[in-house]
Design a protein around this motif. Structure first.
Motif, PDB file in Angstrom:
ATOM      1  N   PHE B 145       0.805  -1.213   0.000  1.00 37.45           N
ATOM      2  CA  PHE B 145       0.000   0.000   0.000  1.00 37.45           C
ATOM      3  C   PHE B 145       0.843   1.271   0.000  1.00 37.45           C
ATOM      4  N   PHE B 146       2.151   1.108  -0.054  1.00 36.70           N
ATOM      5  CA  PHE B 146       2.987   2.305  -0.145  1.00 36.70           C
ATOM      6  C   PHE B 146       4.003   2.098  -1.251  1.00 36.70           C
ATOM      7  N   PRO B 151       8.413   9.720  -1.395  1.00 35.71           N
ATOM      8  CA  PRO B 151       8.797  10.426  -0.163  1.00 35.71           C
ATOM      9  C   PRO B 151       7.790  10.167   0.960  1.00 35.71           C
ATOM     10  N   LEU B 152       8.291  10.128   2.192  1.00 36.17           N
ATOM     11  CA  LEU B 152       7.490   9.673   3.321  1.00 36.17           C
ATOM     12  C   LEU B 152       6.306  10.593   3.620  1.00 36.17           C
ATOM     13  N   PHE B 153       6.485  11.917   3.368  1.00 37.53           N
ATOM     14  CA  PHE B 153       5.404  12.828   3.748  1.00 37.53           C
ATOM     15  C   PHE B 153       4.172  12.683   2.849  1.00 37.53           C
ATOM     16  N   THR B 154       4.298  11.961   1.723  1.00 35.57           N
ATOM     17  CA  THR B 154       3.133  11.740   0.870  1.00 35.57           C
ATOM     18  C   THR B 154       2.279  10.578   1.362  1.00 35.57           C
ATOM     19  N   ALA B 155       2.764   9.873   2.422  1.00 36.55           N
ATOM     20  CA  ALA B 155       2.063   8.684   2.890  1.00 36.55           C
ATOM     21  C   ALA B 155       0.589   8.935   3.245  1.00 36.55           C
ATOM     22  N   PRO B 156       0.238  10.046   3.969  1.00 32.79           N
ATOM     23  CA  PRO B 156      -1.172  10.223   4.339  1.00 32.79           C
ATOM     24  C   PRO B 156      -2.111  10.280   3.145  1.00 32.79           C
ATOM     25  N   ILE B 157      -1.626  10.713   1.971  1.00 37.78           N
ATOM     26  CA  ILE B 157      -2.485  10.729   0.779  1.00 37.78           C
ATOM     27  C   ILE B 157      -2.387   9.406   0.031  1.00 37.78           C
ATOM     28  N   LEU B 158      -1.159   8.914  -0.118  1.00 37.68           N
ATOM     29  CA  LEU B 158      -0.941   7.743  -0.971  1.00 37.68           C
ATOM     30  C   LEU B 158      -1.542   6.476  -0.384  1.00 37.68           C
ATOM     31  N   ILE B 159      -1.403   6.304   0.933  1.00 37.53           N
ATOM     32  CA  ILE B 159      -1.869   5.032   1.505  1.00 37.53           C
ATOM     33  C   ILE B 159      -3.385   4.868   1.364  1.00 37.53           C
ATOM     34  N   PRO B 160      -4.217   5.903   1.699  1.00 44.68           N
ATOM     35  CA  PRO B 160      -5.657   5.705   1.465  1.00 44.68           C
ATOM     36  C   PRO B 160      -5.988   5.457  -0.002  1.00 44.68           C
TER      37      PRO B 160
END
Lengths: 115, 242
Positions: B145-146, B151-160
């Motif tokens: 899912f990642f 880059p790590l800070f995009t995780a809150p958008i990318l993971i959902p």
């Protein structure tokens, strides 16, 4: 008896060859239908895939949002968030299908130009 | 004259055999065609596999073509790790293929034109693939899912988004098969209605109908193929994680 043994050895050797050819893809019959399902039909399939992928992402996102709303009682908000996420997921899916198609097309063109 | 959607109605063939909850369960026309697909394919493949002749006869050649087709598909898309799942993929393809093609026969009923059937198949595949991935990789499965290297800070958008994209798989898988089969059969029925309504000029839609029937045969085979190859791709994702 020795005749049988010789035959068994021969069979062993042939089995090994076939198995090796299978794993490396060397002895794959040229007329095999592993990857494609015919010219026009394949394009039709890709078109359908992209069309359905566009809808499915949005539906999945909206459904999840709706269910989460019903569960948490936050009426419209999670539906909106889910819808937007679903649009993003749909774009991602369509992009992936297109990317895989392009890669496959390029590999096919390379194979043709090598011949 | 029957409406174009009437061909999809499910009716009981026998009296209800037993009940689950309050819902009576009887043998329906859909169930009969499912059993028919299983029976015909079993007879055909067993007859093809029975002799094992060096030079295959017609039936054996057919069985071998099926086997090789799916064998190559599994190898090309999943690799040697997928050999274990070949029996399931093969059954899936044969069941869908026979369901689609039997539905094109006169008086046939297409059980793959029901979302209940296709969604059940897609959902079981989705569940099985997810469980296989979880058992094989443990918690590392969630790295699916990642995207690797983002880059790590995009995780809150990318993971959902990745999560919704993953959860949309059974929907797209089932809707594609169901929509293709339903639309094709409705189209055939509507055009057949024109043939009757137009009288002598009905020859024009009749000619179109012949062409569309050929197209529907192509779609039936193609959709079984796509359904199976996508299952292979999902299986590959779960086994190999990127």
């Amino acid at each position: 008896m020795t005749e049988d043994e010789r035959k068994a050895d021969e069979l062993d050797r042939r089995l090994r060859d076939v198995r090796q050819a299978y794993n490396t893809g060397v002895g794959k019959p040229s007329g095999s239908t592993g990857g494609s399902a015919g010219g026009g039909g394949e394009k039709l399939g890709v078109g359908m895939r992209i069309a359905v992928e566009m809808v499915a992402g949005v539906v999945a996102g909206a459904f999840l949002g709706l269910m989460a709303d019903r569960w948490l009682g936050t009426k419209p908000w999670l539906l909106i968030v889910g819808f937007i996420l679903g649009c993003g997921a749909a774009f991602l899916n369509v992009y992936r299908v297109a990317q895989a198609e392009e890669k496959r097309g390029k590999a096919e063109r390379d194979a043709v130009s090598k011949k | 004259m029957a409406g174009p959607l009437e061909q999809f109605t499910i009716h009981n063939v026998t009296d209800p055999l037993f009940t689950i909850g309050n819902h009576p369960i009887a043998v329906t026309n859909s169930a009969i065609f499912m059993l028919g697909a299983v029976a015909i394919s079993s007879v055909l493949l067993l007859a093809g596999a029975g002799k094992g002749a060096m030079i295959p006869g017609r039936v054996q050649a057919l069985a071998e073509i099926f086997y090789e087709f799916i064998g190559n598909m599994v190898r090309d898309n999943v690799g040697s790790a997928g050999r274990k799942y070949f029996p399931f993929i093969f059954s899936l393809f044969i069941f869908t293929l026979f369901g689609n093609v039997l539905g094109l026969m006169p008086y046939g009923f297409t059980f793959t034109s029901h979302i209940a059937v296709t969604f059940f198949m897609a959902a079981s595949i989705f569940l099985a693939v997810t469980l296989i991935g979880l058992f094989k990789h443990g918690l590392r499965f969630f790295s699916l899912f990642f995207p690797h290297g983002a880059p790590l800070f995009t995780a809150p958008i990318l993971i959902p988004i990745e999560l919704v994209s993953y959860l949309s798989r059974p929907i797209s898988l089932s809707v594609r098969l169901f929509a293709n089969m339903t639309v094709g059969h409705v189209l055939l029925k509507v055009l057949a209605g024109f043939v009757v309504a137009l009288g002598i000029f009905g020859a024009v839609p009749l000619a179109v109908l012949v062409a569309i029937t050929a197209l529907e045969l192509l779609v039936a085979v193609l959709q079984a193929y796509i359904f199976t190859i996508l299952s292979c791709i999902y299986l590959n994702d779960a086994l190999h994680l990127h």
